[in-house]
Design a protein around this motif. Structure first.
Motif, PDB file in Angstrom:
ATOM      1  N   SER A  21       3.702 -17.186  -8.208  1.00 29.54           N
ATOM      2  CA  SER A  21       4.442 -17.626  -9.318  1.00 29.54           C
ATOM      3  C   SER A  21       4.933 -16.654 -10.469  1.00 29.54           C
ATOM      4  O   SER A  21       5.776 -16.713 -11.019  1.00 29.54           O
ATOM      5  N   SER A  22       3.927 -15.426 -10.734  1.00 32.04           N
ATOM      6  CA  SER A  22       4.230 -14.672 -11.650  1.00 32.04           C
ATOM      7  C   SER A  22       5.381 -13.520 -11.266  1.00 32.04           C
ATOM      8  O   SER A  22       5.704 -12.781 -11.786  1.00 32.04           O
ATOM      9  N   ALA A  23       5.878 -13.457 -10.002  1.00 35.12           N
ATOM     10  CA  ALA A  23       6.810 -12.639  -9.631  1.00 35.12           C
ATOM     11  C   ALA A  23       8.083 -12.861 -10.113  1.00 35.12           C
ATOM     12  O   ALA A  23       8.640 -13.724  -9.988  1.00 35.12           O
ATOM     13  N   TYR A  24       8.794 -11.626 -10.517  1.00 31.93           N
ATOM     14  CA  TYR A  24      10.067 -11.799 -10.982  1.00 31.93           C
ATOM     15  C   TYR A  24      11.123 -11.479  -9.773  1.00 31.93           C
ATOM     16  O   TYR A  24      12.399 -11.990  -9.963  1.00 31.93           O
ATOM     17  N   TYR A  25      10.531 -11.298  -8.629  1.00 31.65           N
ATOM     18  CA  TYR A  25      11.569 -11.003  -7.505  1.00 31.65           C
ATOM     19  C   TYR A  25      11.580 -12.464  -6.526  1.00 31.65           C
ATOM     20  O   TYR A  25      10.880 -13.249  -7.110  1.00 31.65           O
ATOM     21  N   GLY A  26      12.615 -12.660  -5.870  1.00 28.06           N
ATOM     22  CA  GLY A  26      12.738 -13.837  -4.909  1.00 28.06           C
ATOM     23  C   GLY A  26      12.447 -13.754  -3.660  1.00 28.06           C
ATOM     24  O   GLY A  26      11.723 -12.962  -3.082  1.00 28.06           O
ATOM     25  N   PRO A  27      13.282 -14.777  -2.748  1.00 30.97           N
ATOM     26  CA  PRO A  27      12.762 -14.683  -1.323  1.00 30.97           C
ATOM     27  C   PRO A  27      12.974 -13.664  -0.603  1.00 30.97           C
ATOM     28  O   PRO A  27      12.289 -13.494   0.375  1.00 30.97           O
ATOM     29  N   GLN A  28      14.263 -12.989  -0.852  1.00 31.35           N
ATOM     30  CA  GLN A  28      14.869 -11.847  -0.008  1.00 31.35           C
ATOM     31  C   GLN A  28      13.453 -10.684   0.035  1.00 31.35           C
ATOM     32  O   GLN A  28      13.127 -10.065   0.786  1.00 31.35           O
ATOM     33  N   THR A  29      13.252 -10.538  -1.289  1.00 31.15           N
ATOM     34  CA  THR A  29      12.070  -9.630  -1.414  1.00 31.15           C
ATOM     35  C   THR A  29      10.766  -9.723  -0.907  1.00 31.15           C
ATOM     36  O   THR A  29      10.116  -8.982  -0.412  1.00 31.15           O
ATOM     37  N   GLN A  30      10.296 -11.220  -1.091  1.00 32.31           N
ATOM     38  CA  GLN A  30       9.242 -11.745  -0.548  1.00 32.31           C
ATOM     39  C   GLN A  30       8.985 -11.595   1.113  1.00 32.31           C
ATOM     40  O   GLN A  30       8.305 -11.221   1.747  1.00 32.31           O
ATOM     41  N   ARG A  31      10.034 -11.764   1.728  1.00 31.37           N
ATOM     42  CA  ARG A  31      10.545 -11.471   3.325  1.00 31.37           C
ATOM     43  C   ARG A  31      10.133 -10.265   3.607  1.00 31.37           C
ATOM     44  O   ARG A  31       9.453  -9.858   4.381  1.00 31.37           O
ATOM     45  N   ALA A  32      10.691  -9.159   2.712  1.00 30.69           N
ATOM     46  CA  ALA A  32      10.736  -8.033   3.175  1.00 30.69           C
ATOM     47  C   ALA A  32       8.949  -7.459   2.762  1.00 30.69           C
ATOM     48  O   ALA A  32       8.445  -6.711   3.726  1.00 30.69           O
ATOM     49  N   VAL A  33       8.564  -8.063   1.859  1.00 25.48           N
ATOM     50  CA  VAL A  33       6.827  -7.633   1.631  1.00 25.48           C
ATOM     51  C   VAL A  33       6.020  -8.152   2.944  1.00 25.48           C
ATOM     52  O   VAL A  33       5.128  -7.512   3.360  1.00 25.48           O
ATOM     53  N   GLU A  34       6.547  -9.451   3.312  1.00 29.32           N
ATOM     54  CA  GLU A  34       5.759  -9.862   4.445  1.00 29.32           C
ATOM     55  C   GLU A  34       6.197  -9.144   5.812  1.00 29.32           C
ATOM     56  O   GLU A  34       5.202  -9.065   6.655  1.00 29.32           O
ATOM     57  N   ASN A  35       7.497  -8.697   5.898  1.00 29.05           N
ATOM     58  CA  ASN A  35       7.909  -8.347   7.121  1.00 29.05           C
ATOM     59  C   ASN A  35       7.560  -6.761   7.298  1.00 29.05           C
ATOM     60  O   ASN A  35       7.166  -6.314   8.363  1.00 29.05           O
ATOM     61  N   PHE A  36       7.091  -6.170   6.183  1.00 30.47           N
ATOM     62  CA  PHE A  36       6.997  -4.427   6.237  1.00 30.47           C
ATOM     63  C   PHE A  36       5.697  -4.152   5.402  1.00 30.47           C
ATOM     64  O   PHE A  36       5.671  -3.368   4.380  1.00 30.47           O
ATOM     65  N   PRO A  37       4.480  -4.535   5.809  1.00 29.19           N
ATOM     66  CA  PRO A  37       3.359  -4.003   5.254  1.00 29.19           C
ATOM     67  C   PRO A  37       2.843  -2.896   5.958  1.00 29.19           C
ATOM     68  O   PRO A  37       1.812  -2.899   6.533  1.00 29.19           O
ATOM     69  N   ILE A  38       3.776  -1.875   5.650  1.00 26.81           N
ATOM     70  CA  ILE A  38       3.230  -0.690   6.508  1.00 26.81           C
ATOM     71  C   ILE A  38       2.651   0.485   5.912  1.00 26.81           C
ATOM     72  O   ILE A  38       1.479   1.126   6.161  1.00 26.81           O
ATOM     73  N   SER A  39       3.000   0.951   4.755  1.00 25.02           N
ATOM     74  CA  SER A  39       2.331   2.202   4.022  1.00 25.02           C
ATOM     75  C   SER A  39       1.972   1.907   2.680  1.00 25.02           C
ATOM     76  O   SER A  39       0.979   2.693   2.215  1.00 25.02           O
ATOM     77  N   GLY A  40       2.399   1.017   1.860  1.00 23.36           N
ATOM     78  CA  GLY A  40       1.629   0.850   0.414  1.00 23.36           C
ATOM     79  C   GLY A  40       2.584   1.623  -0.455  1.00 23.36           C
ATOM     80  O   GLY A  40       2.439   1.706  -1.521  1.00 23.36           O
ATOM     81  N   ILE A  41       3.663   2.610   0.293  1.00 23.02           N
ATOM     82  CA  ILE A  41       4.351   3.509  -0.702  1.00 23.02           C
ATOM     83  C   ILE A  41       5.468   2.935  -1.069  1.00 23.02           C
ATOM     84  O   ILE A  41       6.433   2.292  -0.388  1.00 23.02           O
ATOM     85  N   ARG A  42       5.827   2.991  -2.440  1.00 25.99           N
ATOM     86  CA  ARG A  42       7.171   2.272  -2.707  1.00 25.99           C
ATOM     87  C   ARG A  42       7.989   3.363  -3.154  1.00 25.99           C
ATOM     88  O   ARG A  42       7.715   4.683  -3.375  1.00 25.99           O
ATOM     89  N   LEU A  43       9.515   3.346  -3.225  1.00 27.14           N
ATOM     90  CA  LEU A  43      10.104   4.089  -3.885  1.00 27.14           C
ATOM     91  C   LEU A  43       9.926   4.405  -5.436  1.00 27.14           C
ATOM     92  O   LEU A  43       9.499   3.644  -5.913  1.00 27.14           O
TER      93      LEU A  43
END
Length: 458
Positions: A21-43
């Motif tokens: 609920s508190s996230a400012y991102y939307g569905p495409q970002t959420q799918r990426a979070v769920e699809n790529f729990p790889i390293s925890g490293i962000r740009l």
């Protein structure tokens, strides 16, 4: 705990998805979070900042062209400026190792800015992440442009000043140590005399050459392909958009960005990041050489060369009391090993350019920007905690120089190579100085003495 209230339902082309609920991102970002729990490293922050610069610049250009209403355009610009400032960094959550080309990263920015812009308007009119925030853009032109902008800013603001500082500090030591005579060494064996300052002047000039090379390399990085859209054909774009959006970027960065000489070459390849990383690799190689030399010159203090002393920064052993190691030099060497490995990663990712784009851009962006940060931070520490505090031990330098068998080199023009070699071998076998052997042979005339005087050899 009411978990349902902690999430909201949104949907995209693939259907519904639950988002915090508190996230400012939307569905495409959420799918990426769920699809790529790889390293925890962000740009890094530097890249997110440049995403904000591009989104604000695009909104401004689109408003000027009548494509965006002033209400939506101004809200997008305000939200983008908050992204530039770092206000919403915690909502940029996509892993570095994500879907190819950085589509998820671009949508992360689009969704955060769209939600925040809608808030600014007051939810009276929803701002769309694709139709509004991403207007006149594609991931394929904005991602490499953001990388070039972030790279230039990191080099100009951090790495070049650090390199200049290192060059100046090494040159200062070169001037300070110029009176100090010492034995030179080749193959780690005795060589003819050299001034300690001359050694350090070589270090300084090497760093200065990389500084100039990196400065020159900025020119290629100033090319940004905004307006290329999907593959460089400028589809769905007004002709006036490109000069306007690039001018907006220049205004916000105070740097001379320009459109590429060939937009298709820009879209197809990671040429400039690859070249930049090669220069960083060269810098790492030079730093390894310099720091390895300093470790050798400071080795000891009783059983090594000990011609220079390093400032002590921390205890060096858990078992040997009083031991102090060249910790800063060792850290620098380790960082440089990482940089050399990173260059291989970028070279390999660069090979993945196929047809119209390179899909490995996220890992290239992370690797290049991290390399610049690593080197800039390391060099600053190297200057302040090591180079600036180096001192020469003139007595040790003099001792090794007087005992060096290479002094015999000065006799070759006087006695011939063969005779000089015999004298050198005798001195080595009997553990005597060259001067002692010459005196025993009755050859130590004033002329010969001058020939082996180190002052005349430098």
């Amino acid at each position: 705990m009411d978990t349902l209230n902690q999430y909201r339902m949104e949907n995209d082309a693939l259907g519904n998805i639950m988002i915090p609920s508190s996230a400012y991102y939307g569905p495409q970002t959420q799918r990426a979070v769920e699809n790529f729990p790889i390293s925890g490293i962000r740009l890094p922050r530097s890249f997110i900042r440049t995403q904000g610069i591009i989104k604000a610049s695009a909104a401004s250009a689109n408003m000027q062209l009548g494509m965006l209403s002033p209400e939506i355009g101004k809200a997008i610009i305000q939200a983008s400026e908050e992204v530039i400032e770092g206000k919403w960094d915690m909502h940029f959550v996509v892993d570095v190792y994500q879907a190819g080309a950085g589509t998820s990263q671009n949508m992360n920015a689009n969704e955060v800015i769209a939600k925040r812009a809608s808030e600014i308007i007051g939810h009276a009119q929803q701002v769309h992440p694709n139709d509004d925030v991403n207007m006149s853009q594609s991931t394929n032109d904005t991602f490499p442009s953001a990388l070039n902008i972030a790279t230039v800013e990191a080099i100009v603001q951090n790495l070049l000043p650090a390199l200049l500082g290192l060059y100046q500090e090494l040159q200062k030591k070169a001037d300070q140590f110029m009176p100090v005579l010492k034995a030179g060494r080749t193959h780690l064996h005795d060589g003819v005399p050299i001034r300690l300052g001359q050694e350090f002047s070589g270090f300084a000039a090497t760093i200065h050459a990389v500084y100039l090379q990196l400065e020159k390399q900025l020119d290629g990085l100033y090319e940004i392909g905004l307006g290329g859209n999907a593959i460089g054909t400028r589809i769905n774009l007004q002709p006036e958009y490109i000069p306007k959006v690039i001018q907006e970027v220049c205004n916000r960065t105070k740097l001379p960005f320009r459109k590429p000489a060939n937009i298709f070459a820009f879209m197809q390849n990671m040429n400039e990041p690859i070249r930049c990383m090669l220069t960083l690799k060269e810098l790492a190689i030079h730093l390894i050489k310099i720091t390895s030399d300093l470790r050798l010159l400071s080795s000891g203090p009783r059983t090594g060369l000990a011609e220079i002393t390093l400032p002590p920064v921390q205890p060096g052993s858990t078992i040997m009391p009083g031991k102090v190691n060249p910790a800063i030099l060792e850290m620098t060497h380790m960082v440089c090993c990482q940089i050399i490995g990173y260059e291989t990663a970028i070279a390999t990712a660069g090979m993945a350019s196929q047809l119209e784009i390179n899909v490995m851009m996220p890992v290239i962006a992370h690797t290049l920007l991290h390399s610049i940060d690593l080197l800039a931070n390391t060099i600053q520490i190297l200057i302040t905690k090591c180079i600036s505090g180096i001192q020469a031990d003139e007595e040790v330098c003099k001792k090794w120089m007087q005992e060096s068998l290479s002094l015999i080199t000065g006799l070759s023009p006087k006695l011939g190579y063969d005779m000089a070699s015999q004298i050198g071998l005798k001195a080595d076998e009997e553990n005597k100085t060259i001067q002692q052997v010459l005196q025993e042979k009755g050859l130590l005339t004033a002329e010969i003495s001058n020939a082996i005087d180190p002052n005349g050899m430098v």
